[in-house]
Design an enzyme around this catalytic site. Sequence first.
Site, short mmCIF file in Angstrom:
data_model
loop_
_atom_site.label_atom_id
_atom_site.label_comp_id
_atom_site.label_asym_id
_atom_site.label_seq_id
_atom_site.Cartn_x
_atom_site.Cartn_y
_atom_site.Cartn_z
N TYR A 97 2.55 74.87 42.30
CA TYR A 97 1.21 75.63 41.96
C TYR A 97 1.12 76.96 41.98
O TYR A 97 0.79 77.83 40.98
CB TYR A 97 0.15 74.85 42.64
N CYS A 98 1.52 77.47 43.05
CA CYS A 98 1.73 78.78 43.31
C CYS A 98 2.63 79.45 42.66
O CYS A 98 2.48 80.69 42.39
CB CYS A 98 1.65 79.28 44.87
N VAL A 99 3.89 78.91 42.34
CA VAL A 99 5.03 79.50 41.60
C VAL A 99 4.40 79.67 40.22
O VAL A 99 4.70 80.70 39.57
CB VAL A 99 6.30 78.44 41.67
#
Length: 363
Positions: A97-99
């Site tokens: 998600y953060c990537v």
Amino acid sequence: MGEMLSKATLPGVLAQIRHVTPVRPATAQGLVAQVYAQVEREFGMLAPPVILHSPAPEALAASWAMLRESLIADGTQCREAKEAVAAEVSRANACPYCVDVHQATLEALLRSRPASGGGSAPAGGPPPAGGSIPTGGSLPTGGSGPADGSVPVGGPARSPELVAVTVTFHYLNRMVNVFLGPSPLPPRLPAPARGLMLRLFGLIMRPAAAKPRVPGAAAALLDPAPLPADLGWARDMPHLSRAFAGAAAAIDAAGRRSVPQEVRDLVTSCLNGWDGTPPGPSRAWLADPVSGLPPAQRPAARLALLTAMASYQVDQEVVNEFRRQAPSDLTLVEFTAWASLTAARLAIWRPHSDSHPTSQERT
């Protein structure tokens, strides 16, 4: 622009959060309302990794202060370098998600840069399109570098601002893996459309990311606190020092409220002996460390250890087992926030010290 984007994206944002019910903006009061107003104005939207904390107002303010003052506030490092760190630490922590979010933002910012010779870049960058940090070696990616995603020693990676981003994303990656899905994009989106949608997402995020932000605004949301020894890298930058000292104090207090002392001791002991290598692939590794606790405390210990050491292994079963003993959203958020920040602080301590901080040094 932030308020309009937040209203347009709110239904999807709320739907992404699992295990807890976030505070809706229309009903937000006090500290939650203050944080929401800053997030809308400065991040461009009510970001799910922040608002998932909203059942626990102090943890919400702490998470936003770390994110805002490390990634968003102006400083000596450019936003592109910070986004590259965020993406690479997230990749090392298996947080897709953060990537997606930070790689898309990074690429959008880089595409907006003038061609070579068209002007000078800001201090600290920009990094090359691949996301590596200039003149200091690249940050670890999924299969290289330290398994815990820590910033390598040397070059700009030793900048307090980039260390701050690293701590923040060691923390947020764990919370996101527990409370959000694998991507900000709709789960049924066809694979061929993902690249286009991520590019569009980056373009939406770019205007807010490119605006100058005065340091210190989010740190003011937290009560002043002394800077713990393991966060000494922030000492010479007042906005980072105040934000991280205040966040550490707020989340340490949350841990004392919501995490049994025996579980805190177990997690700290396991982290002190951990080299950052992901445990698993199954959850069988939990059996031995929790065996010494009373049966009633084992669900809490399993959730805490998973959050700290293998957050991608947390699922509905683990959360449900915990909630049979501690059912409130407030307790769940405070509990996982404590485990996440304890792991994040130790992940940074390892590369910068020959020994681990004691609980007294951390607090």
